[in-house]
Design an enzyme around this catalytic site. Structure first.
Site, PDB file in Angstrom:
ATOM      1  N   HIS A  66       0.713   7.546  10.745  1.00  0.00           N
ATOM      2  CA  HIS A  66      -0.047   8.804  10.743  1.00  0.00           C
ATOM      3  C   HIS A  66      -1.467   8.576  10.247  1.00  0.00           C
ATOM      4  O   HIS A  66      -2.346   9.406  10.461  1.00  0.00           O
ATOM      5  CB  HIS A  66       0.661   9.858   9.868  1.00  0.00           C
ATOM      6  CG  HIS A  66       0.642   9.523   8.414  1.00  0.00           C
ATOM      7  ND1 HIS A  66       1.547   8.655   7.844  1.00  0.00           N
ATOM      8  CD2 HIS A  66      -0.199   9.904   7.428  1.00  0.00           C
ATOM      9  CE1 HIS A  66       1.269   8.534   6.559  1.00  0.00           C
ATOM     10  NE2 HIS A  66       0.212   9.282   6.280  1.00  0.00           N
ATOM     11  N   LYS A  71      -0.320  -0.154   5.461  1.00  0.00           N
ATOM     12  CA  LYS A  71      -0.659  -1.007   4.314  1.00  0.00           C
ATOM     13  C   LYS A  71       0.550  -1.295   3.453  1.00  0.00           C
ATOM     14  O   LYS A  71       1.391  -0.420   3.236  1.00  0.00           O
ATOM     15  CB  LYS A  71      -1.699  -0.238   3.480  1.00  0.00           C
ATOM     16  CG  LYS A  71      -2.314  -0.984   2.364  1.00  0.00           C
ATOM     17  CD  LYS A  71      -3.503  -1.815   2.807  1.00  0.00           C
ATOM     18  CE  LYS A  71      -3.979  -2.745   1.711  1.00  0.00           C
ATOM     19  NZ  LYS A  71      -3.119  -3.924   1.547  1.00  0.00           N
ATOM     20  N   LYS A  95       3.550   6.595  -1.432  1.00  0.00           N
ATOM     21  CA  LYS A  95       2.621   6.365  -2.557  1.00  0.00           C
ATOM     22  C   LYS A  95       1.169   6.482  -2.110  1.00  0.00           C
ATOM     23  O   LYS A  95       0.340   7.047  -2.821  1.00  0.00           O
ATOM     24  CB  LYS A  95       2.970   5.084  -3.316  1.00  0.00           C
ATOM     25  CG  LYS A  95       2.413   3.794  -2.883  1.00  0.00           C
ATOM     26  CD  LYS A  95       2.726   2.673  -3.879  1.00  0.00           C
ATOM     27  CE  LYS A  95       4.071   2.015  -3.687  1.00  0.00           C
ATOM     28  NZ  LYS A  95       4.173   0.672  -4.248  1.00  0.00           N
ATOM     29  N   LYS A 107       5.447  -2.875   5.004  1.00  0.00           N
ATOM     30  CA  LYS A 107       5.859  -3.888   4.028  1.00  0.00           C
ATOM     31  C   LYS A 107       6.374  -5.087   4.788  1.00  0.00           C
ATOM     32  O   LYS A 107       6.937  -4.950   5.882  1.00  0.00           O
ATOM     33  CB  LYS A 107       6.979  -3.351   3.128  1.00  0.00           C
ATOM     34  CG  LYS A 107       7.130  -4.137   1.850  1.00  0.00           C
ATOM     35  CD  LYS A 107       6.114  -3.665   0.827  1.00  0.00           C
ATOM     36  CE  LYS A 107       6.332  -4.193  -0.554  1.00  0.00           C
ATOM     37  NZ  LYS A 107       5.601  -3.371  -1.520  1.00  0.00           N
ATOM     38  N   SER A 364      -6.489  -1.995  -3.693  1.00  0.00           N
ATOM     39  CA  SER A 364      -6.534  -2.635  -2.366  1.00  0.00           C
ATOM     40  C   SER A 364      -7.431  -1.823  -1.427  1.00  0.00           C
ATOM     41  O   SER A 364      -8.177  -2.378  -0.622  1.00  0.00           O
ATOM     42  CB  SER A 364      -5.138  -2.705  -1.755  1.00  0.00           C
ATOM     43  OG  SER A 364      -4.455  -3.838  -2.217  1.00  0.00           O
TER      44      SER A 364
HETATM   45  N1  GLU Z   1       2.603  -4.715  -3.156  1.00  0.00           N
HETATM   46  C1  GLU Z   1       1.915  -3.659  -3.810  1.00  0.00           C
HETATM   47  C2  GLU Z   1       2.760  -2.390  -3.807  1.00  0.00           C
HETATM   48  O1  GLU Z   1       3.963  -2.430  -3.681  1.00  0.00           O
HETATM   49  C3  GLU Z   1       0.504  -3.460  -3.293  1.00  0.00           C
HETATM   50  C4  GLU Z   1       0.389  -3.090  -1.858  1.00  0.00           C
HETATM   51  C5  GLU Z   1      -1.044  -3.103  -1.334  1.00  0.00           C
HETATM   52  O2  GLU Z   1      -1.957  -3.308  -2.106  1.00  0.00           O
HETATM   53  O3  GLU Z   1      -1.202  -2.894  -0.141  1.00  0.00           O
HETATM   54  O4  GLU Z   1       2.271  -1.312  -4.009  1.00  0.00           O
END
Ligand code: GLU
Length: 471
Positions: A66, A71, A95, A107, A364
């Site tokens: 969306h 990320k 999140k 992920k 990030s």
């Molecule tokens: N691996 C981290 C998380 O679970 C960071 C993910 C990111 O920065 O894209 O939030």
């Protein structure tokens, strides 16, 4: 590891999501559309190692699109599996939405024990994984942007960036294809500590809300509060260190793989961390009491318990024995759905993972912005801000007819550098996220707790975006 005693990790995440969706008024089928993982790719690829070939299995799940890019980190772990990746990708979507980071969730994972490989081998494997991701459209600044997670770090991110740059020499924004890079390779100051820093800011914000403190049976500030932290990896280490050294909290317990250290007077996070780096374990550390059955330390009395390691560590099995007043979820999914229910009934205040560990992805986002703008934060305005400060100092000093206190003067004369700006943006993000969750909690009587409120906040924002999309 994602198969926990009560529900699987993915089921737990989806059940928490459903609880929030049921408390909301959404068009038919929309909750399901938001909850469903859009795509997941399993890759098997050979890598030439030691004169032979080894086959690796990796995944990248794109939970939602969306907002683009999607990320989320890449995890290197021997126990990684597709369901876990899907659950983690879903948590990324929520999140990002909660802390107003304009990305969807993704992920990745590689089934590997990184400790069994040399640095050279890991570089070879990581570059091969980057090629696989790239050829399937799962890597790129505008489409999918990985980051570090468990078992991965800065160096791997720089290999991914370099590999992508080689494959796309004409892409001016190539470095934005991955975040969590070292600063000299296009990273941003403050990214390593970001998730732990975000945990600290989130807990500080909790202490600014007297009604929340009251419902957790706490008062005052962080000074002298007793904290137990599980996991001294990047997140747990930074969170505990900052809470101890900057806020005066007492780290009364540290739980690691081999066991736990407990000490009523408080441990030095830094000293324990250095000891662990040197010896690979907590056993034998000079102060505190060592407990072989580390997991039992989760059940000791404390003000704040910070699970900062794996998912599912608090389940219906041990939840009845948890004595903390607050659980600050620094890890992804540390409490199962059934465990959560028990903790709520016991009146334990939970600051949920979907909000509390969002500091990593927030910074990030700043790194990605830096890469796209090709300029370091503060470069254009630092001197200008300093000149403004100097004017203000001159005005005040001529008004009061004496020099300003040297400390106040130095503060006014200092323009912000990148680290200061990153921290300030992160703090603002964490404060705002907390307040938005609290607001939705208090405005909807069907929402009974902060986890459900956090999910509802994410759902509402994503639903608004879907509402203006043509599907
Ligand atoms: N691996 C981290 C998380 O679970 C960071 C993910 C990111 O920065 O894209 O939030």
């Amino acid at each position: 590891m994602s198969q926990i005693k009560d529900l699987s990790f993915l089921e737990s995440v989806n059940k928490s999501f459903n609880l929030a969706a049921e408390a909301m008024d959404l068009p038919k089928g929309l909750a399901r559309q938001i909850r469903t993982c859009n795509a997941v790719c399993e890759m098997k690829f050979g890598v030439e190692l030691n004169g032979g070939y080894e086959i690796f299995t990796g995944w990248r799940a794109t939970h939602s699109e969306h907002a683009l890019p999607a990320k989320g980190g890449i995890r290197y772990a021997p126990f990684a599996d597709q369901q876990e990746v899907e659950a983690l990708a879903a948590l990324m979507t929520y999140k990002c939405s909660i802390v107003n980071v304009p990305f969807a969730g993704s992920k990745g994972a590689l089934s590997i024990d990184p400790k069994k490989y040399s640095l050279e081998e890991l570089e070879h494997i990581t570059r091969r994984f980057a090629q696989e991701l790239d050829k399937r459209g799962l890597l790129g600044p505008g489409i999918n942007v990985p980051a570090p997670d468990m078992g991965t770090g800065q160096r791997m991110m720089s290999w991914i960036a370099d590999e992508y740059q080689k494959l796309h020499p004409n892409e001016i924004n190539a470095r934005a294809c991955v975040t969590g890079k070292p600063v000299h390779c296009g990273g941003v100051q403050g990214r390593i500590e970001a998730t732990g820093r975000g945990v600290q800011y989130g807990i500080q914000e909790f202490f600014r809300h007297p009604d929340d403190l009251k419902s957790a049976n706490l008062e005052g500030n962080l000074e002298g509060k007793k904290i137990i932290v599980q996991g001294l990896g990047n997140v747990g280490y930074h969170a505990a260190k900052f809470l101890e050294e900057e806020d005066g909290a007492l780290i009364v317990g540290i739980i690691e793989r081999d066991g736990a250290l407990v000490c009523e007077e408080g441990l030095s996070t830094e000293a324990v961390y250095q000891y662990k780096l040197e010896h690979g374990k907590l056993e034998g550390f000079a102060s505190g009491r060592y407990m072989k059955k580390g997991k039992e330390a989760l059940e000791l009395p404390c003000d704040i318990l910070i699970p900062a390691a794996l998912e599912g560590v608090i389940s219906k099995e041990n939840a009845p024995r948890i004595q903390a007043r607050v659980i600050a979820e620094a890890a992804n999914g540390p409490v199962t759905f059934d465990g959560d229910k028990i903790l709520r009934e016991k009146g334990i205040f939970i600051i949920p993972d979907t909000y509390l560990n969002a500091g990593g992805v927030t910074v990030s986002y700043f790194e990605w912005l830096k890469n796209l703008s090709h300029v370091r934060f503060g470069r254009m305005d630092r001197r200008f801000v300093e000149a403004q400060g100097a004017k203000i100092v001159r005005l005040i000093e001529s008004g009061i007819d004496k020099p300003l206190d040297p400390k106040a003067k130095a503060d006014l004369l200092k323009g912000p550098d990148e680290l200061t700006l990153v921290r300030s943006g992160l703090e603002d993000t964490m404060c705002e996220g907390y307040q938005e969750i609290k607001e939705i909690h208090s405005s909807n009587p069907k929402i009974k707790d902060r986890r459900t409120a956090a999910f509802a906040l994410a759902i509402r924002k994503i639903a608004d975006i879907y509402d203006s999309m043509y599907l």
